[in-house]
Design a protein around this motif. Sequence first.
Motif, short mmCIF file in Angstrom:
data_model
loop_
_atom_site.label_atom_id
_atom_site.label_comp_id
_atom_site.label_asym_id
_atom_site.label_seq_id
_atom_site.Cartn_x
_atom_site.Cartn_y
_atom_site.Cartn_z
N TRP A 59 82.87 62.52 77.72
CA TRP A 59 82.59 62.31 76.08
C TRP A 59 81.54 63.06 75.47
N ALA A 60 80.40 63.16 76.09
CA ALA A 60 79.46 63.51 75.22
C ALA A 60 79.29 65.00 74.79
N PRO A 61 79.14 65.51 73.64
CA PRO A 61 79.25 66.79 73.18
C PRO A 61 78.50 67.76 73.84
N GLY A 62 79.13 68.79 74.37
CA GLY A 62 78.20 70.00 74.81
C GLY A 62 78.25 69.86 76.67
N PHE A 63 78.50 69.04 77.33
CA PHE A 63 78.60 68.92 78.60
C PHE A 63 80.12 69.19 79.06
N GLU A 64 80.22 69.61 80.34
CA GLU A 64 81.22 70.27 81.12
C GLU A 64 81.35 70.02 82.21
N ILE A 65 82.72 69.40 82.70
CA ILE A 65 82.52 68.95 84.27
C ILE A 65 82.60 70.18 85.08
N LEU A 91 70.98 72.33 80.84
CA LEU A 91 70.71 72.70 79.53
C LEU A 91 70.88 71.96 78.25
N VAL A 92 72.04 71.49 78.36
CA VAL A 92 72.26 70.48 77.38
C VAL A 92 71.75 69.33 77.20
N GLY A 93 71.31 68.67 78.67
CA GLY A 93 70.72 67.51 78.68
C GLY A 93 69.15 67.74 78.20
N ALA A 94 68.56 68.96 78.52
CA ALA A 94 67.32 69.23 78.14
C ALA A 94 67.23 69.34 76.68
N LEU A 95 68.37 70.02 75.87
CA LEU A 95 68.37 69.79 74.58
C LEU A 95 68.49 68.70 73.82
N TYR A 96 69.14 67.72 74.43
CA TYR A 96 69.26 66.47 73.91
C TYR A 96 68.07 65.56 73.95
N TRP A 97 67.20 66.01 75.09
CA TRP A 97 66.04 65.19 75.37
C TRP A 97 64.95 65.92 74.41
N VAL A 98 64.91 66.90 74.09
CA VAL A 98 64.04 67.57 73.16
C VAL A 98 64.44 67.25 71.93
N THR A 99 65.42 66.93 71.52
CA THR A 99 65.80 66.73 69.96
C THR A 99 66.37 65.20 70.21
N LEU A 100 65.57 64.18 70.75
CA LEU A 100 65.98 62.91 71.10
C LEU A 100 66.15 62.01 69.65
N PRO A 101 65.39 62.18 68.56
CA PRO A 101 65.86 61.29 67.47
C PRO A 101 67.10 61.94 66.86
N VAL A 102 67.67 62.89 66.91
CA VAL A 102 68.71 63.33 66.49
C VAL A 102 69.87 63.27 67.18
N SER A 103 69.63 63.65 68.42
CA SER A 103 70.60 63.47 69.62
C SER A 103 71.33 62.01 69.62
N VAL A 104 70.57 61.24 69.66
CA VAL A 104 70.78 59.65 69.87
C VAL A 104 71.95 59.54 68.90
N PHE A 105 71.97 60.04 67.60
CA PHE A 105 73.08 59.79 66.62
C PHE A 105 74.11 60.79 67.07
N ILE A 106 73.81 61.65 67.51
CA ILE A 106 75.15 62.58 67.95
C ILE A 106 75.89 61.80 69.00
N LEU A 107 75.21 61.28 69.93
CA LEU A 107 75.69 60.66 71.10
C LEU A 107 76.52 59.53 70.54
N THR A 108 75.91 58.83 69.71
CA THR A 108 76.28 57.48 69.30
C THR A 108 77.81 57.54 68.37
N TYR A 109 77.89 58.97 67.78
CA TYR A 109 79.05 59.13 67.09
C TYR A 109 80.27 59.45 68.00
N ALA A 110 79.82 60.42 69.02
CA ALA A 110 80.70 60.69 70.26
C ALA A 110 81.14 59.34 70.95
N TYR A 111 80.25 58.48 71.25
CA TYR A 111 80.72 57.32 71.93
C TYR A 111 81.51 56.40 71.17
N MET A 112 81.31 56.41 69.84
CA MET A 112 82.12 55.37 68.75
C MET A 112 83.55 56.21 68.75
N ALA A 113 83.56 57.35 68.77
CA ALA A 113 85.05 58.18 68.84
C ALA A 113 85.75 57.85 70.30
#
Length: 187
Positions: A20-26, A34-56
């Motif tokens: 369900w998290a954007p950018g990841f692929e089974i 790489l996507v996980g590292a990007l989420y980590w580096v941009t944590l203040p923004v990525s938390v909101f992206i992940l929250t939106y994806a989770y809520m959906a």
Amino acid sequence: MTERSTDGASSDQPLSFIEWAPGFEIGSTLRNLLVGALYWVTLPVSVFILTYAYMANRERTSAVSRNLLVLCFAFLLVLVLVPLLTGSGAGDTVVDREQYTSTVDRFSAEEGDRIKVHLQNKGTGFRTNVAIEGPDGGVILSESTRDEERYTVELEDGGEYTVRMTPHDSTPSTSGGVTVELLKPGA
């Protein structure tokens, strides 16, 4: 055994974080790293992206996914609150000089304030000197360095303080600089 559709979802099993998290692929380990590292580096923004994806997808997400999102929020909260509560944030910069001539600067402070002094020298073999005088003209700090030094001083009196920076040499390539930050009590 439950069958998964081609998009990785099934009707009776909760979705994993990767589904369900954007950018990841089974099955794409490198991409997921790489996507996980990007989420980590941009944590203040990525938390909101992940929250939106989770809520959906919240009706279909697993407990592990919810816990991971809660951990991201907790980490973000710690990153924001710890500097505020411990006073480890930066103070107001009252002097910031990088010159090759002697300078005199003044700043006002109150009793109980602290100053953080950062003294640095660009060259080798030469010294950069700094002296800080209190409101009464007495020297409260007088140091020199060939490299780089940091000092913290608690101010005992309120009033106007004087910072004198004197480089040993008069050329920009070997002279140093001084930065003074004023920290209020509790900061």
